[in-house]
Design a protein around this motif. Structure first.
Motif, short mmCIF file in Angstrom:
data_model
loop_
_atom_site.label_atom_id
_atom_site.label_comp_id
_atom_site.label_asym_id
_atom_site.label_seq_id
_atom_site.Cartn_x
_atom_site.Cartn_y
_atom_site.Cartn_z
N GLY A 168 0.78 -1.14 -0.19
CA GLY A 168 0.09 0.01 -0.09
C GLY A 168 0.68 1.25 -0.03
N ALA A 169 0.68 1.98 0.91
CA ALA A 169 1.05 3.52 0.74
C ALA A 169 2.57 3.49 1.35
N GLU A 170 3.07 2.21 1.87
CA GLU A 170 4.42 2.12 2.09
C GLU A 170 5.42 2.32 1.08
N ILE A 171 4.69 1.83 -0.31
CA ILE A 171 5.49 2.15 -1.36
C ILE A 171 5.46 3.65 -1.77
N PRO A 172 6.53 4.16 -2.11
CA PRO A 172 6.60 5.46 -2.53
C PRO A 172 5.80 5.73 -3.65
N LEU A 173 4.91 6.86 -3.59
CA LEU A 173 3.98 7.37 -4.71
C LEU A 173 4.64 7.36 -5.73
N ALA A 174 5.73 7.95 -6.18
CA ALA A 174 6.29 8.04 -7.52
C ALA A 174 6.59 6.39 -8.16
N ALA A 175 6.69 5.73 -7.20
CA ALA A 175 6.98 4.09 -7.75
C ALA A 175 5.62 3.54 -7.95
N ARG A 176 4.52 3.87 -7.43
CA ARG A 176 3.31 3.44 -7.64
C ARG A 176 2.80 4.11 -8.80
N VAL A 177 3.07 5.12 -9.02
CA VAL A 177 2.60 5.78 -10.53
C VAL A 177 3.64 5.06 -11.53
N PHE A 178 4.65 4.95 -11.36
CA PHE A 178 5.62 4.32 -12.54
C PHE A 178 5.21 3.07 -12.56
N ALA A 179 4.59 2.30 -11.53
CA ALA A 179 4.48 0.64 -11.80
C ALA A 179 3.32 0.52 -12.82
N VAL A 180 2.30 1.44 -13.00
CA VAL A 180 1.19 1.29 -13.48
C VAL A 180 1.77 1.69 -15.21
N ALA A 181 2.51 2.68 -15.49
CA ALA A 181 3.06 2.97 -16.87
C ALA A 181 3.89 2.05 -17.26
N ASP A 182 4.69 1.29 -16.24
CA ASP A 182 5.50 0.24 -16.85
C ASP A 182 4.97 -1.07 -17.18
N ALA A 183 3.88 -1.30 -16.53
CA ALA A 183 3.32 -2.61 -16.68
C ALA A 183 2.41 -2.51 -17.99
N PHE A 184 1.92 -1.24 -18.47
CA PHE A 184 1.20 -1.03 -19.49
C PHE A 184 2.10 -0.97 -20.70
N ASP A 185 3.29 -0.70 -20.60
CA ASP A 185 4.13 -0.59 -21.76
C ASP A 185 4.75 -1.98 -22.01
N ALA A 186 4.95 -2.73 -20.81
CA ALA A 186 5.45 -4.17 -21.07
C ALA A 186 4.35 -5.06 -21.66
N MET A 187 3.16 -4.76 -21.33
CA MET A 187 2.03 -5.53 -21.75
C MET A 187 1.80 -5.50 -23.45
N THR A 188 2.01 -4.23 -23.87
CA THR A 188 1.69 -3.78 -25.13
C THR A 188 2.92 -3.95 -26.10
N HIS A 189 4.05 -4.31 -25.51
CA HIS A 189 5.10 -4.82 -26.82
C HIS A 189 5.78 -6.17 -26.26
N ASP A 190 6.11 -6.58 -27.49
CA ASP A 190 6.55 -8.28 -27.46
C ASP A 190 7.64 -8.20 -26.26
N GLN A 191 7.67 -9.60 -25.60
CA GLN A 191 8.29 -9.93 -24.50
C GLN A 191 8.95 -11.24 -24.99
N PRO A 192 10.13 -11.79 -24.65
CA PRO A 192 10.73 -13.01 -24.98
C PRO A 192 9.66 -14.10 -24.55
N TYR A 193 8.76 -14.02 -23.55
CA TYR A 193 7.87 -14.96 -23.15
C TYR A 193 6.56 -14.90 -23.57
N ARG A 194 6.14 -14.03 -24.39
CA ARG A 194 4.80 -13.79 -24.84
C ARG A 194 4.81 -12.55 -25.92
N ALA A 195 3.55 -12.81 -26.49
CA ALA A 195 3.49 -11.53 -27.70
C ALA A 195 2.53 -10.29 -27.08
N ALA A 196 2.67 -9.22 -27.69
CA ALA A 196 2.19 -8.22 -27.25
C ALA A 196 0.76 -8.38 -27.21
N MET A 197 0.17 -7.66 -26.05
CA MET A 197 -1.29 -7.62 -25.85
C MET A 197 -1.85 -6.24 -26.77
#
Length: 204
Positions: A140-169
């Protein structure tokens, strides 16, 4: 001789540029999956836009963009054989991946200009809202806010681009996945802000 604010900012920017280039050089061995520079540019832009929506006070901190850009600097310490592996990783390989936030935090720790928000993003961008993330298992709020914001953006970018273990969504599927992760993987308020925005033009 007294160092001016502008000089300190220039020195910090030069340090960030040098570290980013070092990571990009390490990334060349990943072949078509070696897109650190492109991923970093996309996710930094998206995370800054998201921060402006849900945490505008963060935008005033010059370390914010530095942390976004260097979030994966610890990957320098992870073998490319692990990063490029297609298929499930072994427990030992997973441990190698999960070391990268620790490693990244240690890399930037001696740099005063990266010791606050930037260090928080690097160290905590894989923590989860439910406490099941890594490396510290923050919740929860133990996680720094900047990291919480970044985690969402990072997950979206990873999901929407090809990875070695799966194709892009598709972007739409990725948005649904992030919505499902609200309250488990991600801060619900950050997810709400993310879903209220239009898809980035690059992702449509």
């Amino acid at each position: 001789m007294t160092t001016t604010t502008d000089q300190r900012a220039e020195s910090a920017a030069a340090t960030v540029e040098a570290l980013a280039r070092a990571l990009e050089l390490h990334d060349y061995g990943r072949g078509r999956f070696g897109e650190t520079a492109a991923h970093t540019a996309r996710v930094t832009q998206l995370a800054l836009v998201l921060a402006e929506s849900c945490a505008p006070e963060l935008i005033l901190d010059p370390q914010l963009a530095h942390g976004f850009r260097l979030h994966d600097i610890g990957m320098i310490g992870v073998p490319n054989s692990t990063l490029t592996k297609q298929g499930p990783l072994t427990p030992a390989e997973l441990d190698e991946i999960r070391e990268h936030p620790w490693l990244g935090e240690r890399i930037v720790a001696p740099v005063p200009a990266l010791g606050g928000t930037a260090r928080h993003v690097i160290a905590s961008h894989h923590e989860r809202w439910d406490g099941l993330g890594y490396p510290r298992g923050l919740r929860g709020a133990e996680i720094p806010l900047a990291a919480r914001v970044f985690a969402v953006a990072d997950a979206f970018d990873a999901m929407t681009h090809d990875q070695p273990y799966r194709a892009a969504m598709t972007p739409e599927t990725a948005r649904d996945e992030i919505g499902t992760g609200a309250g488990r993987e991600f801060d619900p308020e950050v997810v709400e802000a993310f879903l209220s925005r239009e898809l980035p033009a690059e992702s449509r």
